[in-house]
Design an enzyme around this catalytic site. Structure first.
Site, PDB file in Angstrom:
ATOM      1  N   ALA A   1       0.723  -1.158  -0.977  1.00 54.44           N
ATOM      2  CA  ALA A   1       0.120   0.264  -0.002  1.00 54.44           C
ATOM      3  C   ALA A   1       1.007   1.529   0.258  1.00 54.44           C
ATOM      4  CB  ALA A   1      -0.702   0.284   0.864  1.00 54.44           C
ATOM      5  N   GLN A   2       0.193   2.086  -0.746  1.00 52.28           N
ATOM      6  CA  GLN A   2       1.452   3.149  -1.297  1.00 52.28           C
ATOM      7  C   GLN A   2       0.998   4.874  -0.402  1.00 52.28           C
ATOM      8  OE1 GLN A   2       2.496   4.151  -5.294  1.00 52.28           O
ATOM      9  NE2 GLN A   2       2.925   1.332  -5.264  1.00 52.28           N
TER      10      GLN A   2
ATOM     11  N   GLY B   1      -1.866   6.258   1.968  1.00 55.21           N
ATOM     12  CA  GLY B   1      -1.831   5.616   4.027  1.00 55.21           C
ATOM     13  C   GLY B   1      -3.162   5.673   3.452  1.00 55.21           C
TER      14      GLY B   1
ATOM     15  N   GLU C   1      -6.428  12.671  -1.659  1.00 55.82           N
ATOM     16  CA  GLU C   1      -7.115  12.268  -2.275  1.00 55.82           C
ATOM     17  C   GLU C   1      -7.921  12.430  -3.235  1.00 55.82           C
ATOM     18  OE1 GLU C   1      -3.770   9.022  -1.386  1.00 55.82           O
ATOM     19  OE2 GLU C   1      -5.704   8.065  -0.965  1.00 55.82           O
TER      20      GLU C   1
ATOM     21  N   HIS D   1      -8.509  -0.004  -8.983  1.00 58.07           N
ATOM     22  CA  HIS D   1      -6.986   1.244  -9.319  1.00 58.07           C
ATOM     23  C   HIS D   1      -6.549   1.360 -11.418  1.00 58.07           C
ATOM     24  CE1 HIS D   1      -3.953   4.330  -8.545  1.00 58.07           C
ATOM     25  NE2 HIS D   1      -4.526   3.593  -6.602  1.00 58.07           N
TER      26      HIS D   1
ATOM     27  N   ARG E   1     -12.936   6.514  -7.710  1.00 61.23           N
ATOM     28  CA  ARG E   1     -11.699   5.562  -8.759  1.00 61.23           C
ATOM     29  C   ARG E   1     -12.668   5.191  -9.186  1.00 61.23           C
ATOM     30  NH1 ARG E   1      -8.266   3.060  -4.161  1.00 61.23           N
ATOM     31  NH2 ARG E   1      -6.926   4.475  -4.019  1.00 61.23           N
TER      32      ARG E   1
ATOM     33  N   HIS F   1      -8.460  -3.754  -7.693  1.00 59.43           N
ATOM     34  CA  HIS F   1      -7.441  -3.733  -6.578  1.00 59.43           C
ATOM     35  C   HIS F   1      -8.169  -3.365  -5.858  1.00 59.43           C
ATOM     36  CE1 HIS F   1      -4.570  -0.988  -4.999  1.00 59.43           C
ATOM     37  NE2 HIS F   1      -6.011  -0.059  -3.917  1.00 59.43           N
TER      38      HIS F   1
ATOM     39  N   ARG G   1     -15.442   2.261  -3.069  1.00 63.90           N
ATOM     40  CA  ARG G   1     -14.412   2.264  -1.727  1.00 63.90           C
ATOM     41  C   ARG G   1     -13.625   3.448  -1.711  1.00 63.90           C
ATOM     42  NH1 ARG G   1      -9.159   2.455  -0.138  1.00 63.90           N
ATOM     43  NH2 ARG G   1      -8.119   0.804  -2.071  1.00 63.90           N
TER      44      ARG G   1
END
Length: 538
Positions: A47-48, A50, A122, A244, A290, A351, A386
């Protein structure tokens, strides 16, 4: 020779959720944490972006709740959303106390209600509320929690252990439904061992490996969902699989994800000719939720016949890019792409599994003694889509909640008596493993083609026909040959694929991550898709 093991709590999965639960429980409880590969083989490590949480003075619980509800397209359960968000600061504080090295803010006294740590923004969020460790947050969290777990004398960390199935009173022909433990393949010995436990916790991650292209590691095969379903648990909203929008498109890159934070910090999506396109699909453009971004990219690729689109952040200073995205910079550079000078070729990839095993706020499933936490679950937090960085938050909040509930019941719950050993007397070694490889490949390809970002009735019917044939073949194979990791994963993945298809066929509308050309409009009021196994309630 197989063995019997006894623990107070058996945790199947060694990611953020599983480790958090183990560390939250007191040291007088004996805990086993199982990983079917290496301890770092799950999704947490990769996981990048956060963790989303209400931390800044200018942010509010209501704002985070509202952003989550909007992203969830009308299907979030507001009580679950509020429960998660209200416990977000507490969860982050716990992580800080464990020593997670989150990136600190260079200007904590700024006028927008500065926080000690740097917060990024984000897609879908109205505030900066993503606490992170550069662009490798998962690795920072996982390494910290793993080191803490290794220091705990009551926590046994076991690698190369593949859970085969849960042991319940019903499975043993007893009255009652309680979960008593699990059968687990020890890959070193090749034997299936028996684990006795007062409580079993499924923290196995999601099922994105059901698709041909995924950002997830090879371990995300829906094991927890499949085991829970076979044991008699309901599942919910499995038709909502998040793709993703931006995975690196390169023949050697396999499944490297380009973090959402690149767009959050100004990255622009462009067509092969350099033209931006997201403003045609959503008012927030690159910062749209997303599902919108993934469908937009899919639409443009199909319209143009293009292999990929491009994510460009090269207009930002090189030092800024290297400081904020060192992992992305280094990985892309290894493939000859200098993101400080040129755009990144990207494609959507499976994803995140938004649905899963039905649980309530304490992580309890339909079966006494069985808990589920993390991506394995359907809590109602994510709805039809999500919101970015809510997934890790869900892991910590529900893992801690489940741990508190287990502790309350521990003194009242006896360790199960002697359980029967795994019976391998009627099976032989397989000399036809090519069948497993072929079925694995066929399954993931038709799921990508027929149950992907855009669906139709005919595609779903084709997929259902194919998966039913595969399930029949796999069941026959499973009954006659010794189990292996590949066979166990294929069996679980095929079952979850069938549940995803069944869920998608029941939803006669387009909502969030489920988009069908046959039912392009949403239907009111929105309803969850809950599937009930044959053994439930009979």
């Amino acid at each position: 020779m197989s063995h019997h093991h006894r623990h107070d709590v058996l945790v199947i999965g060694s990611g953020a959720a599983g480790l958090t639960l183990a560390l939250t429980l007191p040291e007088h409880l004996r805990i086993a944490v199982l990983s079917k590969g290496s301890l770092a083989s799950g999704s947490t490590y990769w996981a990048q972006g956060g963790v989303a949480a209400v931390l800044d003075d200018t942010d509010t619980v209501d704002s985070h709740v509202q952003d989550t509800l909007v992203a969830g397209a009308g299907l979030c359960r507001e009580d679950a959303v509020r429960f998660t968000v209200e416990h977000s600061r507490e969860a982050i504080q716990w992580l800080i106390e464990q020593g997670v090295p989150f990136t600190r803010d260079e200007d904590p006294g700024r006028e927008d209600g500065g926080f000690e740590f740097h917060l990024t923004r984000e897609g879908g969020h109205s505030h900066r509320r993503i606490i992170h460790a550069a662009d490798a947050t998962g690795a920072a969290i996982f390494n910290t929690l793993l080191e803490k777990a290794r220091q705990r004398p009551n926590v046994e960390l076991l690698e190369q252990r593949v859970a085969v199935d849960l042991i319940t009173e019903r499975r043993l022909g007893q009255t009652g439904d309680r979960c008593l433990g699990a059968y687990v393949l020890d890959r070193a010995s090749g034997e299936v061992d028996t684990y006795h436990a007062r409580f079993v916790v499924l923290a196995c991650g999601g099922a994105s490996k059901v698709y041909l292209y995924t950002s997830n590691p090879d371990s995300t095969c829906g094991d927890g969902i499949a085991m829970a379903w076979r044991a008699g648990c309901r599942v919910g909203n499995l038709e909502f699989n998040q793709f993703h929008p931006t995975c690196l498109y390169h023949p050697q890159a396999k499944s490297f994800l380009i973090t959402e934070a690149v767009r959050g910090e100004g990255g622009l999506l462009k067509l092969p000719n350099g033209e931006r396109f997201m403003q045609r699909f959503h008012s927030r453009a690159e910062l749209a939720p997303r599902d919108v971004v993934a469908r937009a990219i899919d639409h443009e690729m199909k319209r143009l016949g293009a292999d990929c689109v491009y994510l460009d952040i090269s207009h930002k200073p090189a030092d800024f890019i290297k400081a904020h995205f060192p992992t992305v910079y280094d990985r892309c550079l290894a493939f000859g792409i200098d993101i400080t000078r040129e755009p990144i070729p990207v494609v959507p990839a499976a994803h995140y599994t938004c649905g899963g095993v039905v649980v309530e706020a304490r992580g309890r499933t339909d079966i006494p003694g069985l808990y589920a936490i993390g991506e394995t679950t359907f809590t109602g937090l994510h709805g039809a889509n999500r919101l970015a960085s809510n997934s890790l938050l869900e892991c910590f909040v529900y893992a801690r909640s489940a741990a508190f509930d287990i502790l309350e019941q521990a003194s009242l719950t006896p360790l199960p008596e002697q359980l029967p050993s795994w019976d391998a007397s009627q099976v032989t070694d397989s000399d036809e493993d090519v069948i497993i490889a072929h079925n694995w490949d066929e399954l993931r390809r038709f799921m990508w083609d027929y149950v992907g970002i855009v669906r139709t009735n005919k595609r779903l019917q084709r997929a259902q026909h194919r998966v039913r044939l595969l399930l029949s073949e796999i069941d026959e194979f499973y009954s006659n040959y010794k189990v292996s990791r590949d066979l166990i994963e294929l069996r679980n993945l095929a079952l979850v694929a069938d549940l995803i298809i069944r869920s998608a066929m029941q939803r006669h509308e387009s909502r969030g991550l489920h988009y069908t050309l046959d039912y392009p409009d949403p239907v009111d009021p929105p309803q969850d898709t809950i599937l009930v196994p044959p053994t439930y309630g009979d």
